[in-house]
Design a protein around this motif. Structure first.
Motif, PDB file in Angstrom:
ATOM      1  N   MET A  34      -2.536 -26.047 -17.398  1.00  0.00           N
ATOM      2  CA  MET A  34      -2.585 -26.891 -16.194  1.00  0.00           C
ATOM      3  C   MET A  34      -3.398 -26.210 -15.123  1.00  0.00           C
ATOM      4  SD  MET A  34      -1.491 -29.704 -15.340  1.00  0.00           S
ATOM      5  CE  MET A  34      -1.670 -30.642 -13.880  1.00  0.00           C
TER       6      MET A  34
ATOM      7  N   PRO B 148       0.221 -43.592 -27.261  1.00  0.00           N
ATOM      8  CA  PRO B 148       0.016 -42.151 -27.043  1.00  0.00           C
ATOM      9  C   PRO B 148      -1.225 -41.616 -27.761  1.00  0.00           C
ATOM     10  CG  PRO B 148       2.325 -42.601 -27.456  1.00  0.00           C
ATOM     11  CD  PRO B 148       1.592 -43.887 -27.708  1.00  0.00           C
TER      12      PRO B 148
ATOM     13  N   VAL C 200     -10.662 -33.195 -21.076  1.00  0.00           N
ATOM     14  CA  VAL C 200     -10.555 -31.741 -21.013  1.00  0.00           C
ATOM     15  C   VAL C 200     -11.838 -31.102 -21.552  1.00  0.00           C
ATOM     16  CG1 VAL C 200      -9.290 -29.766 -21.912  1.00  0.00           C
ATOM     17  CG2 VAL C 200      -8.051 -31.781 -21.095  1.00  0.00           C
TER      18      VAL C 200
ATOM     19  N   ASP D 124     -14.549 -30.765 -19.130  1.00  0.00           N
ATOM     20  CA  ASP D 124     -14.329 -29.906 -17.977  1.00  0.00           C
ATOM     21  C   ASP D 124     -14.013 -30.691 -16.701  1.00  0.00           C
ATOM     22  OD1 ASP D 124     -14.010 -27.306 -17.550  1.00  0.00           O
ATOM     23  OD2 ASP D 124     -16.057 -26.914 -16.845  1.00  0.00           O
TER      24      ASP D 124
ATOM     25  N   LEU E  57       1.745 -43.953 -22.645  1.00  0.00           N
ATOM     26  CA  LEU E  57       2.646 -42.970 -23.257  1.00  0.00           C
ATOM     27  C   LEU E  57       3.963 -43.593 -23.707  1.00  0.00           C
ATOM     28  CD1 LEU E  57       2.163 -39.816 -21.002  1.00  0.00           C
ATOM     29  CD2 LEU E  57       0.895 -40.540 -23.026  1.00  0.00           C
TER      30      LEU E  57
ATOM     31  N   PRO F  79       4.453 -36.989 -14.450  1.00  0.00           N
ATOM     32  CA  PRO F  79       4.458 -35.609 -14.944  1.00  0.00           C
ATOM     33  C   PRO F  79       3.515 -35.407 -16.135  1.00  0.00           C
ATOM     34  CG  PRO F  79       6.670 -36.590 -15.095  1.00  0.00           C
ATOM     35  CD  PRO F  79       5.777 -37.627 -14.528  1.00  0.00           C
ATOM     36  N   GLU F  80       3.327 -36.467 -16.941  1.00  0.00           N
ATOM     37  CA  GLU F  80       2.426 -36.375 -18.088  1.00  0.00           C
ATOM     38  C   GLU F  80       1.299 -37.383 -17.882  1.00  0.00           C
ATOM     39  OE1 GLU F  80       3.452 -34.212 -20.366  1.00  0.00           O
ATOM     40  OE2 GLU F  80       5.555 -34.061 -19.746  1.00  0.00           O
TER      41      GLU F  80
ATOM     42  N   GLU G   3      -4.277 -39.827 -25.964  1.00  0.00           N
ATOM     43  CA  GLU G   3      -4.613 -38.453 -26.321  1.00  0.00           C
ATOM     44  C   GLU G   3      -6.105 -38.293 -26.592  1.00  0.00           C
ATOM     45  OE1 GLU G   3      -1.828 -36.806 -28.951  1.00  0.00           O
ATOM     46  OE2 GLU G   3      -2.619 -34.776 -28.762  1.00  0.00           O
TER      47      GLU G   3
ATOM     48  N   LEU H 165      -7.600 -37.961 -23.259  1.00  0.00           N
ATOM     49  CA  LEU H 165      -7.231 -36.692 -22.627  1.00  0.00           C
ATOM     50  C   LEU H 165      -8.047 -35.547 -23.215  1.00  0.00           C
ATOM     51  CD1 LEU H 165      -3.399 -37.175 -22.408  1.00  0.00           C
ATOM     52  CD2 LEU H 165      -4.886 -36.563 -20.500  1.00  0.00           C
TER      53      LEU H 165
END
Lengths: 498, 426
Positions: free
Chosen positions: B1, B68, B79, B82, B49, B42-43, B72, B75
């Motif tokens: 995180m 989900p 990531v 960046d 989800l 939180p997620e 994913e 997500l």
């Protein structure tokens, strides 16, 4: 050997809680028995939340004598206990020439009773002060001392302060039986029998049933249902003062109530009912309220309603408060406290203490009495600098739980610290779940927090106690053997851990 | 995180659901450098989800994924590219200074309050469910009356059931999905009651979630009363007459401990409104240009905050586009203002975007007011398309090619859905 008390109060509405707090100033052992999961969950919660100026209640009645005194006590109570309260003033509006004359008689009564600041407004003044009211209204009587209150916050603050000063609170404790004896009365509850020198019957809608337990069936409660409709926030400010039609013998009529939080509420209806469990809103009630309210304010429409509720007024067949000792030694009625019961409650508490004193209860003041309750933090109402400061002190202030009302997790914990045991208890203390989504997003989080804080399985969390469970385990047998579900038991998608 | 967030970004995306993640990727694709996604949950991943059923990604990935799984995939890409993502974080306000820079105030779980600067902002806050108050059902206020989405969270995320004997008001997709889900968990779903004479969910959901399980769908029927003091005990159900008024003479009672509400979704535009973004009264989302830009320069919108979608694949497509334009804006690219306003015509409830510019391809999303079959979509006199049917529950999407608008010289362009009469047919 049962627990012994000087005073047992039956019923934790604003009346019982007001008396509990007054008694907590003295060297006494006091217990308050509440049948619901929390105090204030009966008539107090489903109340219009008006602190009446009291100008229209005749002095020939007990309620007429207590109401103005009660009103005057609210500034001090508000200062000490921090519940939501504001004197916004009330208007009695005249719809006919005849009513315009009636306003003058009302003013004379109010002046006689010493209600401060009453003014007669002509049509021009009324239109200037409240431009969104109907153009057809001819004039108004203005009483600046009337106010609005969050009545549930009042009940919560009273009991919290009473408990801090030594009163014992027992929730989920309906009274099952009362037996007079030489020492006073034995009070039977599901948690056991206790003994009290004095028993105060503050049981609201059930007060006649409680009185009947000791054979004092000399009054009846005729519950009168009122339906209220809460309007969308965007109508905030449409009307700034309480607006009443001219009162009749039985009712103050259908009103416009700008609540303490600014949301406008319309109602209540007034329907005498048989079934004391009838808390249903009806299509007819909605039609009656919205049909009538157009005469006062044409801009209000039934489509603006975001939620509705119904409450029961504890109306006695004497049509006055029923307060005083009975033929049973130690048993005192504090009943029939329909409108203006909320307004009168602080004065009722004073009055009841005088009665108890006359009946032989020694009132000896404690050396130390803490009159204050810390008001709950209200993150949403603070400026950025104050919000930053709170969040620096406690990171849970930077965690938003209810996004409609911007309530943070710190405030949810605060609500639990101050006695919330149910979802409604959290909602009415912190406002979480009161907004547009009505708890759609935050109630699961609030359930998790309650579960952890109360160390109860999450499926034992209720909306308002009793059988109002929210959820059941998928596998009941397996769940009973397991510890409460922890939020971290959820499947996680950890994108950030690359 | 992400441990901390730096002061200046090119693009800040508000919301970490499919719209927000898509917008962030779109912004990266345009060449924007510093991108931040702020998610309140939180997620990260949004409502996907809790949508553990399959049926996602058929358009975008050409395969069938669960919610989900769909989240994913995005997500991972976010990531890999960046992009900064912070969850458990809430945007409390956005301010715009005289230079047009945006100041985004963020409440961040466990880390306090901070303000970041950004050149552009994408609004992707999603939507919420309509509640009991929106339909004003008379009766008591017991527990056991809840939105279908909250029930979905209880079952899929928290491992609990909302009750055992379930009635459902409204035939929105979440309600239909939950009818199947709860049946599979051993609940008895006694019926779905829909006010309109047609379902408000996708046809595939009516078939797969109700018909396959023998769950009755009662059309032109509503819940007329709620009974029960602490917990729901039963409901009164009645067919509706003219003006959708329940006909109580034909009412019947249904015993149930749970009533799920699946009666529509509302874009969550409180932040947009506090900013002063102009909203469309029909969609209740921002009015946007063909660049997905709202009435405020540098503020973009996509996904369910803009208008409620029924397929996530379309959200992704719209979000990628919004992100690209937000990224361009951050790099100083300014496009000429759109000069054509789209006007919803016959049987068109709304269309998005609200304005168009010539010289580019446009994707139009729209909804019909009522079912019609077969029919013809007409875009002014410029183009038309035949459709087998339209229903309000299924969003209509089509493209307008660049050359089509070149032939147009007006400033308003009307879109109609008209009954299709077969040529030469009698």
């Amino acid at each position: 050997m049962p627990d012994n008390y000087d005073v047992a109060i039956i019923g934790g509405g604003v009346i019982g809680c007001s008396i509990a707090r007054e008694l907590s100033r003295f060297r006494l052992k006091t217990v308050l028995l509440e049948k619901n999961a929390e105090v204030g969950f009966g008539t107090s919660k489903t109340n219009s939340g008006i602190i009446h100026s009291g100008h229209d209640t005749p002095l020939s009645t007990l309620k007429g004598r207590l109401v103005v005194r009660g009103n005057a006590l609210f500034d001090g109570l508000h200062e000490e206990l921090g519940f939501g309260f504001r004197r916004i003033g009330e208007l009695n509006v005249a719809q006919t020439e005849e009513e315009l004359e009636g306003l003058k008689a009302l003013k004379a009564l109010g002046d006689e009773k010493g209600v401060p600041g009453i003014e007669l407004w002509d049509q021009e003044r009324l239109r200037r002060e409240e431009p969104n009211l109907s153009r057809a209204l001819l004039g108004a009587l203005y009483c600046p001392s009337a106010g609005v209150i969050n009545p549930y916050e009042f009940a919560f603050a009273l009991i919290e302060n009473a408990v801090a000063n030594g009163v014992e609170l027992r929730v989920d404790s309906p009274v099952l039986g009362l037996e007079p004896n030489a020492e006073g009365l034995a009070v039977r509850t599901p948690g056991g029998t206790l003994q009290a020198r004095f028993v105060l019957n503050c049981a609201g809608v059930a007060a006649d049933e409680v009185a009947a337990m000791v054979g004092c069936a000399d009054f009846k409660i005729l519950p009168r249902k009122g339906e209220e409709y809460m309007l969308d926030k965007r109508l905030k400010g449409l009307v700034r003062r309480l607006v009443f039609p001219l009162p009749t013998k039985t009712t103050k009529g259908i009103l416009i109530i700008p609540t303490f939080d600014g949301t406008i509420m319309v109602g209540p209806t007034a329907q005498t009912i048989e079934d004391r469990g009838d808390f249903a809103t009806t299509a007819q009630g909605a039609d009656e309220v919205f049909g009538y309210i157009k005469r006062l304010c044409p801009a209000i429409d039934a489509r603006d309603a975001i939620t509705a509720f119904a409450g029961l007024r504890a109306v006695s067949d004497t049509n006055d408060f029923v307060i005083g000792p009975t033929k049973v030694k130690g048993f005192v009625n504090v009943a029939g406290t329909q409108s203006p019961g909320l307004t009168s409650s602080p004065a009722i508490a004073e009055h009841v203490l005088e009665i108890l004193s006359l009946q032989g209860l020694e009132l000896s003041r404690k050396a130390r009495f803490n009159s204050r309750v810390a008001p709950p933090p209200r993150f949403a109402q603070l400026g950025h600098a104050e919000q930053d400061e709170l969040a620096n002190k406690d990171p849970l202030f930077a965690k938003v739980v209810c996004r409609c009302e911007l309530v943070t997790e710190a405030e949810i914990h605060d609500a639990v610290d101050h006695g919330a045991r149910t979802l409604d208890g959290i909602k009415f203390r912190s406002r979480a779940g009161m907004g547009r989504c009505q708890g759609g997003f935050c109630s699961s989080r609030c359930m998790e927090i309650l579960s952890k804080r109360l160390a109860k399985p999450i499926y034992d969390i209720t909306k308002r106690g009793g059988g109002s469970y929210i959820a059941v385990p998928i596998d009941l047998e397996a769940a009973r053997g397991e510890p409460p579900l922890h939020p971290d038991a959820r499947p996680r998608i950890n994108a950030e851990e690359k | 995180m992400l441990g901390r967030i730096e002061g200046r970004y090119d693009v800040v995306v508000v919301g970490g659901g499919p719209a927000g993640l898509g917008a962030a990727l779109g912004a990266r694709d345009s060449g924007a450098e510093r991108i931040l996604v702020v998610d309140r949950e939180p997620e990260t991943g949004g409502i996907l989800l809790q949508c553990i059923h399959s049926g996602f990604g058929l358009h975008h990935f050409k395969e069938e994924l669960t919610g989900p799984e769909y989240a994913e995939r995005f997500l991972e890409r976010v990531v890999d590219h960046d992009i900064d993502v912070i969850s458990g974080s809430y945007v409390s306000s956005v301010g715009i200074d005289s230079d047009g820079d945006k100041h985004v105030r963020i409440l961040r779980e466990g880390r306090g309050i901070s303000t970041v600067e950004s050149k552009s902002v994408v609004l992707a806050m999603g939507c919420r469910e309509r509640t009991r108050g929106a339909v004003r059902i008379p009766g008591t206020r017991p527990s056991g009356v809840l939105t279908a989405g909250l029930a979905q969270k209880l079952v899929n995320m928290m491992g609990m059931l909302p009750g055992k004997r379930i009635a459902i008001l409204g035939s929105g997709d979440i309600g239909l999905i939950m009818a199947r889900r709860l049946t599979l968990e051993g609940c008895e779903v006694v019926g779905v009651f829909e006010l309109m004479p047609y379902s408000n969910g996708l046809t595939r959901n009516v078939v797969q979630c109700l018909e396959d399980f023998g769950i009755p769908l009662h059309l032109s029927t509503t819940v007329a009363q709620i009974h029960g003091r602490d917990r729901l005990e039963k409901i009164t159900v009645a067919p509706v007459g003219p003006g959708f008024v329940p006909d109580l003479s034909r009412a019947w009672e249904v015993e149930c401990d749970t009533l799920l509400l699946s009666i529509g979704l509302v874009p969550e535009n409180e932040l947009s409104q506090s900013l002063g973004v102009e909203l469309d009264v029909i969609t209740r989302g921002p009015r946007v240009s063909s660049s997905m830009e709202t009435s405020l320069p540098g503020i973009f919108a996509c996904g369910n905050v803009l208008h409620v979608h029924d397929l996530v694949d379309f959200v992704t497509e719209e979000a990628l586009k919004a992100g690209r334009f937000a990224g361009e804006y951050a790099q100083g690219i300014r496009r000429p203002k759109d000069n054509i306003t789209l006007v919803p015509g016959n049987n068109v409830r709304y269309c998005v975007p609200h304005t168009l510019a010539p010289g580019r391809e446009h994707t139009i999303y729209m909804r019909a007011k009522e079912p019609m079959k077969p029919c013809l979509i007409k875009v002014g006199d410029l183009m038309q398309r035949k459709l087998g049917f339209v229903v309000p529950a299924e969003m209509i999407m089509f493209k307008i090619k660049p050359d089509v608008l070149d032939r147009f010289h007006g400033d308003t362009l009307r879109i109609d859905i008209l009954p299709y009469e077969k040529e030469g047919g009698r």
